[in-house]
Scaffold this active site. Structure first.
Site, mmCIF file in Angstrom:
data_model
loop_
_atom_site.group_PDB
_atom_site.id
_atom_site.type_symbol
_atom_site.label_atom_id
_atom_site.label_comp_id
_atom_site.label_asym_id
_atom_site.label_seq_id
_atom_site.Cartn_x
_atom_site.Cartn_y
_atom_site.Cartn_z
ATOM 1 N N VAL A 1 -17.730 -31.467 -5.489
ATOM 2 C CA VAL A 1 -18.584 -31.396 -4.432
ATOM 3 C C VAL A 1 -18.613 -30.504 -3.762
ATOM 4 O O VAL A 1 -18.901 -29.906 -2.635
ATOM 5 C CB VAL A 1 -19.621 -32.957 -3.584
ATOM 6 N N ARG B 1 -16.729 -26.361 -3.969
ATOM 7 C CA ARG B 1 -16.908 -25.587 -3.845
ATOM 8 C C ARG B 1 -16.224 -24.162 -5.281
ATOM 9 O O ARG B 1 -14.988 -24.871 -5.698
ATOM 10 C CB ARG B 1 -16.181 -23.794 -2.788
ATOM 11 N N SER C 1 -26.153 -31.812 -4.808
ATOM 12 C CA SER C 1 -25.731 -32.857 -4.379
ATOM 13 C C SER C 1 -26.082 -32.796 -2.964
ATOM 14 O O SER C 1 -25.926 -34.148 -1.955
ATOM 15 C CB SER C 1 -23.895 -32.892 -4.385
ATOM 16 N N GLU D 1 -21.919 -19.349 -10.818
ATOM 17 C CA GLU D 1 -23.473 -20.330 -10.843
ATOM 18 C C GLU D 1 -24.564 -19.220 -10.980
ATOM 19 O O GLU D 1 -24.551 -18.263 -10.022
ATOM 20 C CB GLU D 1 -23.768 -21.043 -9.003
ATOM 21 N N HIS E 1 -25.903 -27.351 -8.297
ATOM 22 C CA HIS E 1 -25.560 -27.791 -6.831
ATOM 23 C C HIS E 1 -26.315 -28.204 -6.663
ATOM 24 O O HIS E 1 -27.113 -27.477 -5.716
ATOM 25 C CB HIS E 1 -25.528 -26.031 -6.494
#
Length: 322
Positions: free
Chosen positions: A233, A235, A285, A264, A283
């Site tokens: 969680v 980068r 969380s 991403e 992405h």
């Protein structure tokens, strides 16, 4: 009457932020900007001193230069926790703050949920359900398992609390080791070679820095238990994705739950999509109902501090990245 300083809200949905600032700081000069392309012109036109910014359209396109090369911007308030998309910057010219902690509990629950998903074998059972197949199976507890926490900031500590409540052993790694609540052992990064093999679950909660890029690479995967599960969680870039793919193909780890990626959105042809033992999430969380209100409340508090000439909360050191 307009009350300085001038603020730009750089998000893709500015209505909530505008409403909150009108309530907390009536008269403040606030301007919305809902695109990457329009930020430079918005700063130039308003001579903004403060920019509240959320990275809403990816890192590669982020208008970093518009913020850091502006002669008027003195403070950039990042609506999330990561600031790698801004670095490096000169702290003598611009102050950068973040909203670290606003989503820590949610991210910790995401990581806990990922651990439970693997221990309860939920993905395997789900595939049997789709096939309407009654296949005998089993579950296992996470009680008694060992969790290795890479990073003991807000998220790492929130996860440690939950892990201890579930009866887990917690090992932590941080840049400056010191006793930390709910962490059984705290080590420096240099101890990692001896720690990989002790962990049943590895949670990556560190910022992306020069020192952390590729931190979880081939040597790390080779040292892990074959039953280990990686949860990321942090980068994209902290985990070496090529090394991860090799580890998955060779069965060197049990699986992974990944919320961040080097690129991403994750390209549709990326190999990570095809693994049954990999959880891929976009992405998200830290994306829960209420996170933005928490981040904006921190920003509003900091505006009051800024107006009074007081020290801001959550100032980021560009050298440390947090």
């Amino acid at each position: 009457m307009t009350v300085g300083p001038t603020v730009i809200l750089h998000t893709n949905a500015t209505a909530l932020a505008m409403k909150l600032l009108r309530e907390t700081h009536p008269g403040l000069a606030v301007h919305p900007c809902e695109s990457y392309a329009g930020l430079a012109a918005s700063i130039e036109g308003t001579k903004a001193e403060i920019v509240y910014s959320v990275r809403f359209d990816g890192t590669e396109r982020f208008p970093r230069s518009a913020l850091l090369q502006s002669p008027t911007v003195k403070w950039v308030s990042v609506g999330g926790s990561g600031t790698d998309h801004l670095g490096p910057w000169d702290p003598e010219k611009v102050t950068v703050t973040n909203a670290a902690g606003a989503a820590a509990d949610m991210m910790a629950e995401y990581a806990l949920g990922a651990m439970l998903s693997f221990s309860l074998n939920l993905r395997n059972f789900a595939s049997h359900q789709r096939a309407r197949a009654w296949v005998p199976g089993s579950v296992e507890p996470i009680q008694g398992k060992t969790l290795l926490l890479l990073g003991l900031g807000h998220t790492g500590q929130a996860l440690a609390r939950r892990a201890k409540a579930m009866g887990m052993t917690t090992l932590g790694v941080r840049a400056e080791p010191r006793p930390t609540a709910d962490v059984d052992e705290v080590h420096g990064v240099e101890a990692l070679p001896a720690l990989w093999g002790r962990a049943d679950f590895i949670a990556c909660c560190v910022p992306l820095l020069k020192a952390t890029r590729g931190l979880i690479g081939a040597a790390a995967f080779a040292a892990m238990k074959p039953s280990a599960v990686l949860i990321d969680v942090s980068r994209g870039g902290v985990v070496d994705e090529a090394a991860l793919l090799s580890a998955l193909d060779a069965g060197r780890i049990r699986g992974a739950a990944l919320d961040v990626f080097a690129s991403e959105p994750l390209p549709t042809d990326h190999p990570l999509w095809r693994y049954e033992n990999v959880i891929v999430t976009p992405h998200c969380s830290s994306a829960y109902a209420g996170w933005e209100q928490k981040a904006l409340a921190l920003f509003a508090d900091n505006i009051s501090r800024y107006q009074r000439g007081e020290k801001l909360l959550n100032v980021v050191d560009p050298k440390r990245g947090y």
